[in-house]
Design an enzyme around this catalytic site. Structure first.
Site, PDB file in Angstrom:
ATOM      1  CG  HIS A  41     -10.733 -13.182  -2.055  1.00 51.40           C
ATOM      2  ND1 HIS A  41     -10.066 -13.012  -2.855  1.00 51.40           N
ATOM      3  CD2 HIS A  41     -10.236 -12.096  -0.731  1.00 51.40           C
ATOM      4  CE1 HIS A  41     -10.039 -11.342  -3.371  1.00 51.40           C
ATOM      5  NE2 HIS A  41     -10.069 -11.293  -1.350  1.00 51.40           N
TER       6      HIS A  41
ATOM      7  CD  GLU B 226     -10.019  -6.325   3.371  1.00 50.43           C
ATOM      8  OE1 GLU B 226      -9.794  -6.855   4.089  1.00 50.43           O
ATOM      9  OE2 GLU B 226      -9.112  -6.523   1.880  1.00 50.43           O
TER      10      GLU B 226
END
Length: 199
Positions: free
Chosen positions: A9, A82
């Site tokens: 990202h 994550e």
């Protein structure tokens, strides 16, 4: 052969401040939005058959910009979130070392079995990323698939694909808005591009 385009990202405020983000749902900052636009433009001419993203906003927002150039439904994949850093999320490494140096040292020594306070072990991360990786590859044999996720989970994914022990995940580097590429064939995986930010 199945081709995986592996994307981290774009930047967030916490990236800029070097804070552990984990599963705290942070949006892209203006720099990150610009990075995502540049990355999407670079991938405009790619023939992408499927697009998956972690459902955390920073990954999802990055993937939305890629999806805008392709006739694809963006698919959420929570297993690509994550690593959860629990109580360390929002803190810098210096702040953690100042107040919780012993816990930090224990985690560095054995991340497979130890976790940050309230977080998850690397073993749990490996299990969920491996499940997602296998499912996606089996579902899209012979196709090109883009995955938008996070530094920690993408490092783990590379270890799994390349049959490297997961404790070595920190040896791979993924800059924000970087592009990497894996080719998956019967004999194994080939890493043809790593941490490319030339867009």
């Amino acid at each position: 052969m199945t081709r995986l385009l592996i994307i981290r990202h774009g930047s967030t405020a916490w990236n800029a401040e070097r804070r552990y983000q984990g599963q705290t749902d942070i949006s892209l900052n203006e720099i990150g939005r610009d990075q995502a636009r540049q990355l999407a433009e670079r991938l405009r001419s790619e023939d992408v058959d499927a697009l998956y993203a972690s459902d955390l906003r920073r990954a999802w927002e990055t993937a939305e910009r890629i999806a805008a150039h392709h006739d694809l439904v963006l698919r959420p994949e929570p297993r690509l979130r994550e690593i959860s850093f629990g109580q360390w999320e929002g803190k810098t490494r210096d702040e953690i070392e100042e107040h919780e140096s012993e816990s930090l040292a224990h985690w560095f020594d054995d991340p497979i079995h130890r976790s940050p306070p309230g977080g998850e072990t690397l073993r749990k991360v490996v299990d969920r990323v491996e499940d997602a990786y296998r499912d996606i590859v089996e579902r899209h044999l012979g196709q090109t698939v883009a995955l938008v996720a996070h530094g920690g989970t993408l490092r783990v994914l590379l270890c799994l694909a390349l049959e490297i022990r997961p404790e070595a995940y920190w040896q791979f580097d993924f800059d924000v808005a970087s592009l990497s590429e894996l080719a998956i064939c019967n004999e194994g995986a080939i890493l043809s591009c790593l941490n490319d930010t030339a867009h």
